[in-house]
Design an enzyme around this catalytic site. Structure first.
Site, PDB file in Angstrom:
ATOM      1  N   ASP A  29     -39.445 -12.892   6.213  1.00  0.00           N
ATOM      2  CA  ASP A  29     -40.139 -11.768   5.574  1.00  0.00           C
ATOM      3  C   ASP A  29     -39.604 -11.508   4.162  1.00  0.00           C
ATOM      4  O   ASP A  29     -38.428 -11.762   3.877  1.00  0.00           O
ATOM      5  CB  ASP A  29     -39.963 -10.511   6.446  1.00  0.00           C
ATOM      6  CG  ASP A  29     -40.961  -9.422   6.076  1.00  0.00           C
ATOM      7  OD1 ASP A  29     -41.996  -9.741   5.463  1.00  0.00           O
ATOM      8  OD2 ASP A  29     -40.697  -8.250   6.409  1.00  0.00           O
ATOM      9  N   ASN A  77     -51.620 -10.693  10.465  1.00  0.00           N
ATOM     10  CA  ASN A  77     -51.693 -11.044   9.039  1.00  0.00           C
ATOM     11  C   ASN A  77     -53.126 -11.323   8.568  1.00  0.00           C
ATOM     12  O   ASN A  77     -53.386 -11.391   7.360  1.00  0.00           O
ATOM     13  CB  ASN A  77     -50.791 -12.245   8.712  1.00  0.00           C
ATOM     14  CG  ASN A  77     -49.308 -11.910   8.704  1.00  0.00           C
ATOM     15  OD1 ASN A  77     -48.455 -12.739   9.041  1.00  0.00           O
ATOM     16  ND2 ASN A  77     -48.958 -10.679   8.310  1.00  0.00           N
TER      17      ASN A  77
HETATM   18  C1  IPE Z   1     -44.071 -10.541  10.055  1.00  0.00           C
HETATM   19  O1  IPE Z   1     -44.016 -10.042   8.772  1.00  0.00           O
HETATM   20  C2  IPE Z   1     -44.900 -11.795  10.093  1.00  0.00           C
HETATM   21  C3  IPE Z   1     -44.316 -12.964   9.444  1.00  0.00           C
HETATM   22  C4  IPE Z   1     -43.156 -13.034   8.851  1.00  0.00           C
HETATM   23  C5  IPE Z   1     -45.141 -14.156   9.492  1.00  0.00           C
HETATM   24  P1  IPE Z   1     -45.021  -8.920   8.257  1.00  0.00           P
HETATM   25  O2  IPE Z   1     -44.695  -8.692   6.829  1.00  0.00           O
HETATM   26  O3  IPE Z   1     -46.420  -9.285   8.574  1.00  0.00           O
HETATM   27  O4  IPE Z   1     -44.611  -7.671   9.157  1.00  0.00           O
HETATM   28  P2  IPE Z   1     -44.814  -6.109   8.922  1.00  0.00           P
HETATM   29  O5  IPE Z   1     -46.272  -5.906   8.604  1.00  0.00           O
HETATM   30  O6  IPE Z   1     -43.927  -5.722   7.785  1.00  0.00           O
HETATM   31  O7  IPE Z   1     -44.373  -5.469  10.196  1.00  0.00           O
HETATM   32  C1  IPE Z   2     -43.633 -12.965   4.672  1.00  0.00           C
HETATM   33  O1  IPE Z   2     -43.567 -12.284   3.472  1.00  0.00           O
HETATM   34  C2  IPE Z   2     -44.773 -13.965   4.710  1.00  0.00           C
HETATM   35  C3  IPE Z   2     -45.847 -13.628   5.659  1.00  0.00           C
HETATM   36  C4  IPE Z   2     -45.885 -12.548   6.401  1.00  0.00           C
HETATM   37  C5  IPE Z   2     -46.944 -14.560   5.759  1.00  0.00           C
HETATM   38  P1  IPE Z   2     -44.518 -11.050   3.152  1.00  0.00           P
HETATM   39  O2  IPE Z   2     -45.773 -11.567   2.518  1.00  0.00           O
HETATM   40  O3  IPE Z   2     -44.720 -10.209   4.355  1.00  0.00           O
HETATM   41  O4  IPE Z   2     -43.661 -10.278   2.072  1.00  0.00           O
HETATM   42  P2  IPE Z   2     -43.486  -8.709   1.922  1.00  0.00           P
HETATM   43  O5  IPE Z   2     -43.074  -8.169   3.264  1.00  0.00           O
HETATM   44  O6  IPE Z   2     -44.821  -8.165   1.488  1.00  0.00           O
HETATM   45  O7  IPE Z   2     -42.435  -8.550   0.889  1.00  0.00           O
HETATM   46 MG    MG Z   3     -43.729  -8.607   5.134  1.00  0.00          MG
END
Ligand code: IPE
Ligand code: IPE
Ligand code: MG
Length: 254
Positions: A29, A77
């Site tokens: 993340d 997502n």
């Molecule tokens: C969890 O991260 C999913 C992945 C890392 C693929 P998210 O960024 O989607 O989670 P939330 O929305 O902060 O809980």
């Molecule tokens: C994780 O990084 C990747 C996926 C969830 C696909 P994020 O895209 O969630 O990054 P933040 O949480 O917005 O920083």
């Molecule tokens: Mg995230």
């Protein structure tokens, strides 16, 4: 605990460290926040995130981890903007095309959990191809959770078992935790020892809820694109300092 006794939060002191975890899962993340903090578009964070995946698989291999499970795209997502989803799918395709042969050469076995891609046949074909090519490899077991949600995985397992009961192949009392676990997407993987989440968030976001029942959780203050072997080693050191009790009492206590 006697009055005034401090809660132990330090590493285990003189107790021998835990053996290395067999199965490590990572919630990768913070790509978006990494990009934002560098004044770059989110896509750049995802692109750099793919490089962190490469580094991490290599580090896991060097450190003797048996199974590494990475959360790459959650079933939630899909609620992101279409543009970002398209970019993430593009990166996944590029990653498989560019890295599959090397992963195969390094004896990595790739497995996909989750529901795959229902509409992009090219993504699905590449995922299937990656699994088929590496299925007999004996090195690190790299599981990629793609279009994965733990509640959905648990419900699919319940539906499958219900079908078997309805067909007379299984009695309700035969549905044990072991049997249930064997019906999940992660069937056959070693028990989950360590769950790491980067970016500072402290939640599971629908990842491996069943499997994490007795996993140690480590939350790291690093955005995923900056993750590397030294961060993995830091998580392993923290794991090594934990007392895993599984409901029992700590060694040396009575
Ligand atoms: C969890 O991260 C999913 C992945 C890392 C693929 P998210 O960024 O989607 O989670 P939330 O929305 O902060 O809980
Ligand atoms: C994780 O990084 C990747 C996926 C969830 C696909 P994020 O895209 O969630 O990054 P933040 O949480 O917005 O920083
Ligand atoms: Mg995230």
């Amino acid at each position: 605990m006697p009055a005034g006794a401090a809660i132990k939060t330090e590493a285990r002191g003189t107790a021998s460290p835990l053996p290395a975890p067999r199965h490590v899962a990572i919630i990768m993340d913070g790509n978006g926040r990494w990009a934002q903090s560098h004044g770059l578009p989110r896509f750049e964070g995802h692109r750099r995130g793919a490089e962190a995946v490469r580094r991490t698989v290599a580090a896991a291999q060097e450190l003797g981890i048996e199974a590494l499970t990475l959360y790459s795209f959650s079933s939630e997502n899909w609620s992101r903007p279409q543009k970002e989803i398209g970019e993430l799918m593009g990166l996944l395709k590029r990653f498989i095309r560019s890295d599959l042969q090397e992963l195969h050469a390094k004896n990595v076995r790739l497995r996909i959990i989750g529901e795959g891609h229902p509409t992009d046949s090219e993504v699905q074909r590449l995922l299937d191809e990656a699994q088929a090519l590496t299925r007999d490899n004996t090195g690190v077991l790299l599981t990629v959770a793609f279009n994965y949600g733990s509640r959905n995985e648990i419900v699919r397992a319940a539906q499958e078992l219900a079908r078997q009961v309805a067909a007379g192949l299984l009695k309700p009392e035969d549905i044990t935790p072991e049997r249930f676990g064997e019906t999940l997407d992660t069937a056959g993987l070693p028990p989950l020892d360590l769950m790491i989440r980067t970016s500072g968030e402290q939640r599971l976001s629908n990842f491996l809820l069943w499997q994490a029942a007795y996993a140690e959780l480590v939350f790291l203050p690093v955005y995923w694109p900056d993750f590397d072997r030294s961060w993995l080693e830091r998580a392993l050191a923290e794991f090594g300092g934990r007392d895993r009790r599984f409901g029992g009492v700590a060694p040396g206590e009575s």
